[in-house]
Design an enzyme around this catalytic site. Structure first.
Site, PDB file in Angstrom:
ATOM      1  CG  HIS A 141      93.760  52.518  42.196  1.00 54.30           C
ATOM      2  ND1 HIS A 141      94.160  53.829  42.258  1.00 54.30           N
ATOM      3  CD2 HIS A 141      92.641  52.427  42.937  1.00 54.30           C
ATOM      4  CE1 HIS A 141      93.316  54.495  43.023  1.00 54.30           C
ATOM      5  NE2 HIS A 141      92.374  53.669  43.449  1.00 54.30           N
ATOM      6  CD  GLU A 152      88.464  53.018  42.025  1.00 51.65           C
ATOM      7  OE1 GLU A 152      87.959  52.908  43.140  1.00 51.65           O
ATOM      8  OE2 GLU A 152      89.666  53.276  41.864  1.00 51.65           O
TER       9      GLU A 152
HETATM   10  P1  PGA Z   1      88.123  57.136  47.618  1.00 54.61           P
HETATM   11  O1  PGA Z   1      89.123  56.137  46.885  1.00 54.61           O
HETATM   12  O2  PGA Z   1      86.938  56.304  48.078  1.00 54.61           O
HETATM   13  O3  PGA Z   1      88.894  57.719  48.757  1.00 54.61           O
HETATM   14  O4  PGA Z   1      87.692  58.144  46.613  1.00 54.61           O
HETATM   15  C1  PGA Z   1      88.660  55.133  46.033  1.00 54.61           C
HETATM   16  C2  PGA Z   1      89.802  54.392  45.416  1.00 54.61           C
HETATM   17  O5  PGA Z   1      90.852  55.002  45.157  1.00 54.61           O
HETATM   18  O6  PGA Z   1      89.735  53.189  45.168  1.00 54.61           O
END
Ligand code: PGA
Length: 342
Positions: A179, A256
């Site tokens: 992440h 992401e």
């Molecule tokens: P968010 O976070 O949906 O609050 O943008 C996503 C994540 O960090 O996996």
């Protein structure tokens, strides 16, 4: 491990539901039956072939008869659990929030049938969540647990870390690896993602492997290069590479974009599609077309009630890693419902 459900129609016109967890290693397994009132099926077994690609189901009826339901493939199972929705709670909630969260989710009364639904609370809350989910019985048995981080080591003198073995022992079936918040906060661990995945896979724990570029990198036209580097570092590392069979069975890749996480800014459908297509191409190039088709690709970054439908409708997108919205149990389960009905 995915829960699989079959409705078996017997010749007396009764429909008998059979639920089982899909085993991930070859062998013969007895099913934990009966699971619902009125079923005439009293016992069952599932055999997994040597390639772990085919399953054979046999059932025993209350009249002593045995039925061989034939074989079915891992693809058939994947087709049923078509989507994946994971909630990353980050460093939110305490033990006191658990019952309120689960009660609210349960109040909607919806049980996803094709969306694997997972929540990833703080590590110390996995066990109490597991207990509460177990106590809730069938209403919440669909809900799986994941960890936000795991150690790249098996066990030993690693103060402050959590081994996959320990995480799995308290109920984690998934773990998030790579992440961006972890990449930034624990920058010195960036070379360990492959080892974290190896740890997870060796314990039968599934991985949500995150990749994504920063805004500066995107603006400099480096998105694909960064994502390629991250995929190579996590999946192709020398002596710790992930095999095709393992990536297919255990790993989902999450795009992401760092600039969309927790910012309220969502990537456009086009941006998501371009990157997911790039990842598909990368998988074909480094693994195969079959592997590409089997690995789930997810999106994460400010997923909300207004944008999820358009993104899940992209043919390349198999689900979400959601942060903020996952802390709202009603919205979160409504997203699972929307995905299920998509
Ligand atoms: P968010 O976070 O949906 O609050 O943008 C996503 C994540 O960090 O996996």
């Amino acid at each position: 491990m995915a829960k699989y459900r079959l409705d078996i129609n017997l010749s007396d016109n009764t429909t008998n539901p059979v639920e089982f967890t899909v085993p991930t290693a070859r062998g013969n397994y007895q099913l934990d039956l009966p699971l619902s009132n009125g079923t005439k099926i009293t016992a069952g077994a599932i055999t997994v072939d040597s390639n772990i690609n085919t399953y054979r189901l046999t059932l025993k009826l209350s009249n002593g008869q045995s039925i061989d339901c034939g074989t079915f493939s891992t693809e058939a199972i994947r087709a049923i659990m078509a989507y994946l929705l994971a909630g990353n709670f980050k460093m939110n909630q305490t033990k006191a929030d658990i019952s309120g969260y689960l009660d609210a989710m349960q109040s909607i009364g919806f049980i996803p049938s094709k969306t694997e639904t997972i929540i990833c609370p703080q590590t110390c809350l996995i066990a109490p969540y597991k207990d509460a989910i177990t106590k809730a019985g069938s209403a919440l048995s669909f809900l799986k647990l994941g960890a936000q981080l795991c150690s790249p080591a098996t066990r030993g003198a690693y103060t402050g870390q959590n081994s996959v073995e320990a995480l799995a022992s308290v109920g984690a079936e998934y773990v998030i690896v790579g992440h961006s918040e972890v990449r930034v906060l624990f920058g010195d661990m960036t070379s360990n993602y492959a080892e974290q995945m190896q740890q997870a896979i060796s314990k039968g724990c599934k991985v949500l492997f995150c990749v994504g570029e920063t805004l500066e990198e995107r603006n400099a036209g480096l998105s694909q290069q960064i994502i390629s580097q991250q995929l190579t570092e996590g999946l192709m590392k020398e002596n710790a590479g992930i095999s095709a069979a393992d990536i297919e069975q255990y790993v989902s890749i999450v795009y992401e974009p760092v600039w969309a996480i927790g910012t309220g800014v969502t990537a456009t459908e086009r941006q998501v599609q371009e990157v997911l297509q790039y990842i598909q191409g990368w998988l074909v190039e480094h693994y195969s077309q079959t592997t590409m088709e089997r690995v789930k690709l997810l999106y994460g970054g400010s997923v909300n009630m207004n944008n999820y439908v358009a993104i899940i409708s992209l043919p390349e997108c198999d689900g979400f890693l959601a942060g903020g919205i996952s802390l709202k149990p009603i919205d979160f389960i409504e997203i699972a419902k929307g995905m299920d009905n998509n």
